[in-house]
Design a protein around this motif. Structure first.
Motif, PDB file in Angstrom:
ATOM      1  N   ARG A 111       0.816  -1.218   0.000  1.00  0.00           N
ATOM      2  CA  ARG A 111       0.000   0.000   0.000  1.00  0.00           C
ATOM      3  C   ARG A 111       0.850   1.269   0.000  1.00  0.00           C
ATOM      4  NH1 ARG A 111      -5.191   0.632   2.075  1.00  0.00           N
ATOM      5  NH2 ARG A 111      -4.294   1.856   3.736  1.00  0.00           N
TER       6      ARG A 111
ATOM      7  N   GLN B  49      -4.144   0.359  -6.339  1.00  0.00           N
ATOM      8  CA  GLN B  49      -4.030  -0.680  -5.315  1.00  0.00           C
ATOM      9  C   GLN B  49      -5.404  -1.136  -4.843  1.00  0.00           C
ATOM     10  OE1 GLN B  49      -3.694   2.452  -4.922  1.00  0.00           O
ATOM     11  NE2 GLN B  49      -3.468   3.157  -2.843  1.00  0.00           N
ATOM     12  N   GLN B  50      -6.368  -0.213  -4.823  1.00  0.00           N
ATOM     13  CA  GLN B  50      -7.727  -0.616  -4.449  1.00  0.00           C
ATOM     14  C   GLN B  50      -8.319  -1.485  -5.548  1.00  0.00           C
ATOM     15  OE1 GLN B  50      -7.317   0.325  -1.332  1.00  0.00           O
ATOM     16  NE2 GLN B  50      -9.402   1.055  -1.135  1.00  0.00           N
TER      17      GLN B  50
ATOM     18  N   TRP C  18      -7.045  -4.854  -5.261  1.00  0.00           N
ATOM     19  CA  TRP C  18      -7.689  -5.532  -4.129  1.00  0.00           C
ATOM     20  C   TRP C  18      -9.049  -6.085  -4.550  1.00  0.00           C
ATOM     21  CZ3 TRP C  18      -5.474  -6.146   0.622  1.00  0.00           C
ATOM     22  CH2 TRP C  18      -6.308  -6.572   1.646  1.00  0.00           C
TER      23      TRP C  18
ATOM     24  N   LYS D 242     -17.649  -2.946  -6.687  1.00  0.00           N
ATOM     25  CA  LYS D 242     -16.617  -2.037  -6.187  1.00  0.00           C
ATOM     26  C   LYS D 242     -15.694  -1.610  -7.315  1.00  0.00           C
ATOM     27  CE  LYS D 242     -17.054  -1.359  -1.727  1.00  0.00           C
ATOM     28  NZ  LYS D 242     -16.778  -2.436  -0.807  1.00  0.00           N
TER      29      LYS D 242
ATOM     30  N   HIS E 272     -15.105   2.158  -8.443  1.00  0.00           N
ATOM     31  CA  HIS E 272     -13.789   2.777  -8.447  1.00  0.00           C
ATOM     32  C   HIS E 272     -13.302   3.022  -9.874  1.00  0.00           C
ATOM     33  CE1 HIS E 272     -13.806   2.110  -4.201  1.00  0.00           C
ATOM     34  NE2 HIS E 272     -12.657   2.722  -4.079  1.00  0.00           N
TER      35      HIS E 272
ATOM     36  N   PRO F 173      -8.704   3.500   7.028  1.00  0.00           N
ATOM     37  CA  PRO F 173      -9.657   3.120   5.973  1.00  0.00           C
ATOM     38  C   PRO F 173     -10.751   4.157   5.752  1.00  0.00           C
ATOM     39  CG  PRO F 173      -9.233   1.273   7.428  1.00  0.00           C
ATOM     40  CD  PRO F 173      -8.570   2.466   8.051  1.00  0.00           C
TER      41      PRO F 173
ATOM     42  N   ASP G  53      -9.255   6.944   3.844  1.00  0.00           N
ATOM     43  CA  ASP G  53      -9.140   6.527   2.443  1.00  0.00           C
ATOM     44  C   ASP G  53     -10.461   6.660   1.724  1.00  0.00           C
ATOM     45  OD1 ASP G  53      -6.520   5.969   2.243  1.00  0.00           O
ATOM     46  OD2 ASP G  53      -6.699   3.854   2.788  1.00  0.00           O
ATOM     47  N   HIS G  54     -11.505   6.280   2.420  1.00  0.00           N
ATOM     48  CA  HIS G  54     -12.802   6.300   1.761  1.00  0.00           C
ATOM     49  C   HIS G  54     -13.214   7.712   1.376  1.00  0.00           C
ATOM     50  CE1 HIS G  54     -16.734   4.727   0.708  1.00  0.00           C
ATOM     51  NE2 HIS G  54     -17.239   5.811   1.271  1.00  0.00           N
TER      52      HIS G  54
ATOM     53  N   GLN H  72     -10.799   9.958  -1.738  1.00  0.00           N
ATOM     54  CA  GLN H  72     -10.455   9.394  -3.041  1.00  0.00           C
ATOM     55  C   GLN H  72     -10.318  10.502  -4.070  1.00  0.00           C
ATOM     56  OE1 GLN H  72     -13.087   6.248  -4.117  1.00  0.00           O
ATOM     57  NE2 GLN H  72     -13.157   5.518  -2.029  1.00  0.00           N
TER      58      GLN H  72
END
Ligand code: SF4
Ligand code: SF4
Lengths: 580, 342
Positions: free
Chosen positions: A373, A388-389, A392, A401, A405, B322, B325-326, B329
């Motif tokens: 990360r 990276q998300q 994942w 998701k 994203h 987290p 992060d959310h 973005q």
């Protein structure tokens, strides 16, 4: 100086461009055999118009465009059509596809060509037709049919024409050398595009690692019409991506899912522009292109002007290929190019580079480690995604998701993989996920269509049944009508009988008090129902005749049906008011 | 000729996880040297023993999880954790304390969560906090720095570690402690009366902080990390200190410079907050993460019940990463709105 903008992210991989620039463009000549895939562009494959055994001339049409998004194909040299069959083609998946194979006769004899004396005498639509007929698809990468891109959306006016001379991928120099050697042709091509599009400004974007190309373009542009600029900007990968180049030159972003034309911009690649010039001025269809052959596994890296359909092996040999040093063969550059299954596949309209790296030059990737990360990938991503998300979610196959994203905004530039210290092949995951999601959507659509078809069929069956039923009912009603009339006539015929009947009815009514007898009530109800049914049927017939909406007709049919059912039920329940 | 078929890109940058970890280890050297100079060999012994236990725990965990040992041990991550914990522990800590700390760090904080990259909390800080809560006496047993007492040599340090009962070390409160306990004395007087204070902050501590700062700047120069998290942490800590600094009354929490050069500030800013695995990932996220750590450090130092707060602050923020992060973005190319808002 004009302001240039920056885009988010980007990387600076080693350029390795010098090797192939030490020599000028070399003619690759005519190989013994040419293999021409019918689909070298995005859209429907072309349709052959020659037969096996037929003699063809250089530049002769051998396959015509089929459908809107499609381009025709021409013979790159004279010879005989040897086969029209499946052959391996350059494609990431190593597919075979239908190709026209020509055995060259070596005479390289041209079909008569018809250029236009002065393009300014022609309407843009005529010029577009010529561009389309010349088989031009974007020579930069994706191979989108050029005439369609130039025709644009009806109503959307183009303010800016951008000529992409960026060539940001390492190793590739095909556009660079074209700009150095044929700047005049590029300007001539741009003049034609201006005549077609009437943009307010023309911007030629070139990265500043190509000073010779910039100088050549600038001197050629000196006597071009005003409104044209050659813009140099800092070297960074992937500046050559259409969206990134637009942002660099104009500061604007193409809306997600949209086209550059949505913000008044059209981009054309340098090579495409020259092809347009050749097609209009000389009448020459697209039968050759400039291709870089480079990498440590060739002794003499350089650029070739090569006939489409030439086997890559032929070209590699011209450049002194040493297969013993080569582990993989790449069409395109090291960042976005794909590996080839063999060197036997032909050069196509989108082959800008054949890269034959030695094993030490581009070693196989080390095994992937865990993502730490570190965020380097997010810093490098030109689309401002969070690689990276995405990685994942791709691992977990979390489709929703992934789409949230913005997986589909990924341009697969590979910048994220390049920087990843854990050597995770990120792009591979995105490609796989995209393919999977598209497949799912496709399956879903198919299932949906199947469902709709099934429902339509069910509805049709029901409707036909109802129609038959309606006809039966109508016949029955008519018969009853006749019987009633006969009965009425009968009672009129016999006044005494009628009087007795009336008296009987009166007595019966009196016996059951003020209220009507159940029989009478039922009869009244039935009559009312029958009247309603008649009305509904009439309305339905009118609707059908007037061609009303399907929805309304269905509703009416349903009403009719319901009424019929009610009548049937009432008839069954109540004692028959009339005896026949 | 069989050709390799692989997905693009075919070229790769030169960074690797192992090289990042190696550079982090290298960057800790100036700080370690300064600590050794001021507090004796205890820190070195800490680190060496922590490395041994760390590698053993890592190997054990990998073996239990049936992962290839060599491949994962070579990523240096266990050594980084060991080094960081070794630095954070009081010099000359007993061997069992270090072992418990490392076992918590590697087994509990790292492998229980799935190994490198999957851990929610910074392993070294988890180890540290487990020890701080369980063994507060040993964890606050800082030897006096050079100039105030005898600095233990290598032999003494080894004895302190492995034969704790034989070694009766002298310990004293750290400057942060002294400041927090202070009531009644103006800061200026406190400074003069208490031998622990040096020129700007604590004796020895200030130099250790400067050395960690140097190592951190080198890491930034090498682009191992971006500047966002460390800078925002230092800035927010300094800002809080400045806001509450009243010029030096007895109730003052200390000047910004004092806070920047005290305790684990620089160590935390460049070696803990920058831990990529457990912090936020986007640029905005990292700035927020760092700033909140700085704020928490100040709050806990001045009003909390533990003298140094970096470990707690980092762990609390690890928890929040987290969420950060959310909500941070970036806006994707060609989109109007950032994600997370739809
Ligand atoms: S660059 Fe690689 S290791 Fe770093 S966050 Fe991205 S995927 Fe993870
Ligand atoms: S490949 Fe996709 S995710 Fe990776 S850097 Fe390029 S655009 Fe971003």
């Amino acid at each position: 100086m004009r302001r240039v903008f920056d885009f988010h992210g980007g990387i600076h991989p080693a350029e390795n461009k010098q090797q192939s620039l030490t020599r000028g463009i070399r003619q690759a000549g005519v190989p013994e055999q040419l293999t021409l895939p019918l689909s070298q562009h995005i859209g429907a494959p072309a349709q052959p118009v020659v037969a096996v055994g037929e003699q063809v001339l250089k530049g002769q049409l051998i396959a015509e465009a089929r459908g809107h998004v499609s381009v025709p194909l021409h013979a790159p040299s004279s010879g005989v059509v040897a086969a029209i069959a499946e052959r391996p083609i350059p494609h990431p998946s190593g597919y075979s596809a239908k190709c026209i194979v020509i055995d060259c006769d070596g005479r390289d004899q041209w079909a008569p060509l018809h250029g236009v004396a002065d393009y300014r005498d022609h309407e843009p639509t005529q010029l577009l037709e010529r561009i389309r007929a010349a088989g031009i698809a974007g020579l930069g990468g994706a191979g989108f049919p050029t005439a369609i891109k130039l025709a644009g959306k009806p109503g959307a006016s183009i303010r800016t024409l951008i000529i992409n001379g960026t060539e940001c991928e390492p190793y590739i120099t095909a556009d660079d050398i074209l700009m150095r050697e044929r700047a005049g042709d590029i300007l001539a091509g741009i003049a034609i595009l201006r005549h077609i599009l009437h943009p307010e400004q023309v911007l030629i974007g070139v990265e500043d690692n190509k000073p010779e190309a910039i100088a050549a373009l600038r001197s050629a542009a000196a006597d071009a019409e005003p409104g044209l600029e050659v813009i140099a900007f800092p070297t960074k990968y992937p500046s050559g991506g259409e969206k990134q180049l637009i942002e660099i030159l104009t500061g604007l972003q193409v809306p997600s899912g949209g086209l550059p034309a949505d913000i008044g911009i059209v981009c054309q690649n340098i090579g495409t522009v020259v092809a347009v010039r050749d097609a209009i001025v000389d009448g020459r269809p697209l039968i050759s292109r400039i291709t870089t052959v480079t990498g440590e596994a060739v002794a003499a890296p350089q650029n070739f002007e090569v006939l489409l359909g030439t086997p890559m092996q032929y070209l590699l040999d011209l450049a002194g290929f040493q297969p013993e040093h080569c582990l993989r063969l790449i069409m395109g550059g090291p960042m976005m190019g794909f590996t080839l299954a063999s060197a036997a596949v032909p050069v196509v309209k989108t082959t800008n580079c054949i890269l034959a790296p030695s094993a030490s030059e581009l070693p196989p990737p080390p095994p992937a480690q865990a993502c730490i990360r570190c965020g380097l990938c997010a810093q490098a991503c030109p689309a401002s995604l969070l690689p990276q998300q995405l990685f994942w979610f791709a691992q977990g196959k979390e489709v929703e998701k992934l789409e949230q994203h913005n997986l589909f905004d990924c341009i697969e530039c590979g910048a994220c993989s390049w920087v990843c210290p854990s050597h995770i092949p990120l792009v591979q995951y995105y490609r796989a996920s995209k393919a999977e999601i598209l497949q799912q959507r496709h399956d879903h659509e198919k299932a949906e269509q199947a469902r709709l078809r099934f429902e339509a069929r069910q509805a049709r069956i029901v409707r036909e049944e109802q129609e038959r039923e309606a006809m039966r009912a109508a016949r029955k009603a008519a018969a009853e009508q006749r019987a009633r009339q006969a009965a009425a006539k009968g009672s009129e015929d016999d006044p005494v009988q009628a009087a007795i009947e009336r008296a009987k009815a009166k007595k019966a009514a009196q016996q059951s008090g003020d209220a009507a007898t159940p029989e009478q009530q039922a009869a009244a109800q039935l009559d009312a129902l029958r009247q309603r049914l008649e009305k509904s049927e009439q309305r339905l017939a009118e609707g059908r005749a007037a061609g009303e909406q399907e929805k309304i007709l269905v509703a009416l049919e349903a009403t009719v049906q319901r009424l019929r059912e009610k009548i049937a039920a009432a008839e069954a329940a109540a004692p028959q008011p009339e005896t026949h | 000729m069989p050709l390799l078929r692989i997905s693009s890109p075919h070229a790769h940058g030169s960074t690797s996880t192992a090289s990042i970890m190696r550079q982090v280890l290298l960057a800790t050297l100036p700080g370690i040297l300064v600590l050794t100079h001021f507090f004796g060999f205890g820190t070195l012994v800490n680190i060496a023993w922590a490395c041994v236990v760390g590698l053993a725990c890592e190997a054990l965990a990998l073996a239990l999880r049936r992962r290839p040992l060599g491949f994962y041990l070579r990523d240096y991550s266990a050594l980084v954790t060991a080094t960081l914990l070794g630095i954070a522990l009081p010099p000359g800590s007993p061997w069992w304390l270090i072992a418990v700390g490392m076992a918590s760090a590697i087994l509990l904080a790292k492998h229980l969560y799935g190994g490198l990259g999957y851990n929610l909390f910074n392993p070294a800080m988890v180890g540290y906090v487990v020890l701080l809560i369980s063994f507060p006496v040993q964890m606050t047993a800082w030897t006096p720095p050079r100039g105030l007492g005898e600095v233990p040599g290598l032999w003494q340090a080894l004895q302190a570690c492995f034969l704790p009962a034989w070694y009766d070390g002298v310990t004293m409160a750290t400057p942060l402690d002294v400041l927090r306990q202070n009531d009644g004395l103006l800061l200026q007087d406190l400074w003069q009366q208490t031998p622990q204070f040096g020129r700007w902050a604590g004796l020895g501590w200030e130099w250790a902080n400067l050395a960690f700062l140097a190592g951190g700047l080198w890491l930034l120069y090498r682009r191992v990390f971006s500047w966002h998290a460390p800078l925002s942490m230092l800035a927010s800590l300094a800002l809080c200190a400045a806001l509450f600094y009243d010029g030096g009354s007895s109730a003052s929490g200390g000047s910004p410079l004092f806070h920047l050069l005290s305790g684990a500030t620089m160590f935390g800013a460049f070696f803990i907050v920058t831990d990529p695995v457990t912090s936020a990932v986007s640029v905005r996220g990292r700035m927020m993460f760092g700033a909140l750590v700085g704020l928490l450090v100040y709050l806990i130092r001045v009003w909390g019940s533990y003298p140094d707060a970096v470990a707690f602050a980092v762990l609390i923020m690890n928890f929040a990463a987290p969420f950060i992060d959310h909500y941070t973005q970036p806006r994707t190319y060609g989109h109007r709105k950032p994600r997370g808002e739809t």
